[in-house]
Design an enzyme around this catalytic site. Structure first.
Site, PDB file in Angstrom:
ATOM      1  N   LYS A  78       0.839  -1.200   0.000  1.00  0.00           N
ATOM      2  CA  LYS A  78       0.000   0.000   0.000  1.00  0.00           C
ATOM      3  C   LYS A  78       0.874   1.250   0.000  1.00  0.00           C
ATOM      4  CE  LYS A  78      -3.882   2.067   2.574  1.00  0.00           C
ATOM      5  NZ  LYS A  78      -4.793   1.913   3.722  1.00  0.00           N
ATOM      6  N   SER A 158      -9.842   2.438   2.876  1.00  0.00           N
ATOM      7  CA  SER A 158      -8.880   3.106   2.009  1.00  0.00           C
ATOM      8  C   SER A 158      -7.954   2.156   1.259  1.00  0.00           C
ATOM      9  CB  SER A 158      -8.023   4.055   2.843  1.00  0.00           C
ATOM     10  OG  SER A 158      -7.228   3.332   3.787  1.00  0.00           O
ATOM     11  N   SER A 182     -10.494   0.047   7.166  1.00  0.00           N
ATOM     12  CA  SER A 182      -9.904   0.157   5.833  1.00  0.00           C
ATOM     13  C   SER A 182      -9.181  -1.083   5.330  1.00  0.00           C
ATOM     14  CB  SER A 182      -8.947   1.355   5.782  1.00  0.00           C
ATOM     15  OG  SER A 182      -9.662   2.556   5.829  1.00  0.00           O
TER      16      SER A 182
END
Length: 495
Positions: A78, A158, A182
């Site tokens: 990420k 997210s 998330s």
């Protein structure tokens, strides 16, 4: 072997150990898939040279008999994790061009275990969002479709790029972060497994901060066993992180017996929402039956302060964000706005932040600054902190009464269309976190397990919440649920 990119971590590890394939071959298979999947918007910084160099080193390590559980496993990282020499900009324009001179503790732990980085993954800007629509890179797209429709769906947020990449088999697993859901919400939207560990189990050092008392990194994987394997490599005490707990890291994979006879599973009545879709209600009922059939005792419990969790979260998280994001000022790193003649430092701050932060980040920073201001600190932030303590106490009382884990839906719906909430009140988007934020507020471990499909063929997830520091027990309960649910569906390839 064919379809190497579709392997789980466990299957790849075993194939590598038997000499049936190599880390280079698995990595090349993933890189080929990534190049053909730009329509998903999942990988935003590709690192094939680094990946192949790490793969060759992994093969040498395997040949020498020095392989760890993650050696030779290609991952997506990420964009919130700092990676040495590789763009790490939290999907924000304000960090454009930032290439850290250091490695986050999580990625360093994974690389030390022999894992391979394929590239950086899309996400909501500064991890603020539930649909991956606030990214400077553009939207990440869910590989699943509603029936025969062509509507592009959100992969959640997210960690939307991570979820999309794992679901589409672009990588064997990915890192995610979870501040209010998330990891778990995007995992549920894309039919994968997402684990948020206990706060302090995994180091936050080198991860771009959103809300420091809530953020926690975790694995996003194709099944529960992979989550256990990856968490073992990610976790551990880190003296660079003052909130990191100095506890030994057990072998989480060894805990996966599937035996949950005698375990007590709590069903909180407060999670039954008005207007909850019948499909979510049925999934929850099915999950209860699955765990009962596996030998667990299912009981009703109460978590009375749950209804205050979402408003408390959306006071605490923006408040911490406004403090953390104050460092992005155009002075030390990242973007600096062009100044007009006569502009001073105040104008530099204002223009840099106006240009660099997207609308959702600006909204949350403004809310956070407001609730921390002298006239409103006690009315909002301090009160939210007190509510948080009550929410934590609710869980403690449930566990003290003999509950081993708590079962809830992971999300209030299946994945929705990109852009469908563009004109809605932001609160409608925030409601996606309604089942997940309590876990962050209480610092507990939680996991989302795919357990079924809705009427249009989209995946739905169930959430299990565990006792602090008992991820092994939580993973084993999730493993039993996974086996009972038998979820094997994959998205049909359209990209």
């Amino acid at each position: 072997m064919s379809d190497l990119n579709k392997l789980t971590i466990g299957a790849a590890r075993d194939a590598l150990a038997r000499g049936e394939t190599t880390a280079v071959e698995i990595t090349e298979a993933c890189l080929t898939e990534i190049e053909a999947a730009d329509a998903l918007g999942a990988f935003v910084h590709k690192t094939p040279e680094i990946a192949l160099e790490q793969a060759r080193a992994a093969d040498a390590r395997i040949k020498a008999g020095e392989a760890a559980a993650m050696t030779g496993i290609p991952l997506g990282i990420k964009d919130l994790f700092c990676t040495r020499g590789v763009p790490s900009q939290a999907a924000s324009r304000i960090l454009e061009g930032f290439r850290p001179e250091y490695e986050s503790t999580v990625t360093q732990n994974l690389f030390d275990a022999g894992a391979i980085m394929l590239g950086k993954l899309n996400m909501d800007e500064f991890a603020m969002g539930s649909s991956n629509e606030t990214s400077v890179y553009g939207n990440a797209v869910n590989p699943w479709r509603r029936g025969n429709e062509d509507t592009a769906l959100t992969p959640g947020g997210s960690s939307g790029g991570s979820a999309s990449a794992v679901s589409a088999d672009l990588c064997l697993a990915a890192t995610g972060t979870d501040t209010g859901g998330s990891i778990r919400q995007p995992a549920a939207f894309t039919g994968i497994t997402g684990l948020k560990p206990t706060y302090g189990r995994v180091s936050r050092w080198g991860i771009v901060a959103f809300a420091s008392s809530l953020d926690q990194a975790g694995p996003m994987t194709k099944d529960v066993r992979d989550a256990a394997i990856m968490l073992t490599a990610m976790a551990g005490h880190d003296p660079k992180d003052s909130t990191s707990r100095d506890l030994a890291v057990p072998d989480f994979e060894a805990a996966l017996t599937g035996d949950i006879k005698g375990k007590v599973i709590g069903i909180p009545k407060e999670y039954r929402l008005d207007g909850m879709p019948a499909e979510i209600e049925k999934l929850w009922e099915d999950g209860k039956a699955m765990l009962a059939d596996a030998g667990a005792k299912v009981i009703d419990i109460t978590l009375p302060h749950t209804k205050y969790a979402l408003p408390a979260y959306y006071v605490i998280a923006p408040a911490e964000a406004s403090s953390n994001l104050a460092r992005y000022d155009g002075v030390r790193y990242g973007r600096r706005a062009k100044l007009a003649a006569g502009d001073g430092i105040t104008e530099m701050y204002e223009k840099t932040r106006a240009e660099g932060f997207g609308a959702e980040v600006q909204r949350r920073v403004m809310v956070g600054t407001y609730v921390l201001s002298a006239g409103f600190y006690d009315a909002y932030y301090n009160r939210a902190r007190k509510v948080r303590a009550l929410i934590k106490r609710d869980f403690e009382e449930a566990f003290d009464q003999g509950v081993d884990a708590i079962l809830t839906p992971a999300t209030p719906s299946a994945a929705f269309g990109l852009g469908e909430m563009a004109d809605a009140d932001p609160v409608q988007m925030y409601l996606n976190d309604v089942f997940t934020v309590t876990v962050n507020l209480a610092g507990l471990p939680g996991i989302s397990v795919p357990a079924g499909l809705d009427a249009k063929g989209l995946p739905l997830g169930l959430q299990l919440i565990g006792k602090p520091w008992e991820e092994g027990d939580l993973l084993n309960t999730a493993y039993a649920l996974e086996r009972a649910a038998g979820f094997v569906s994959k998205p049909e390839k359209w990209w």
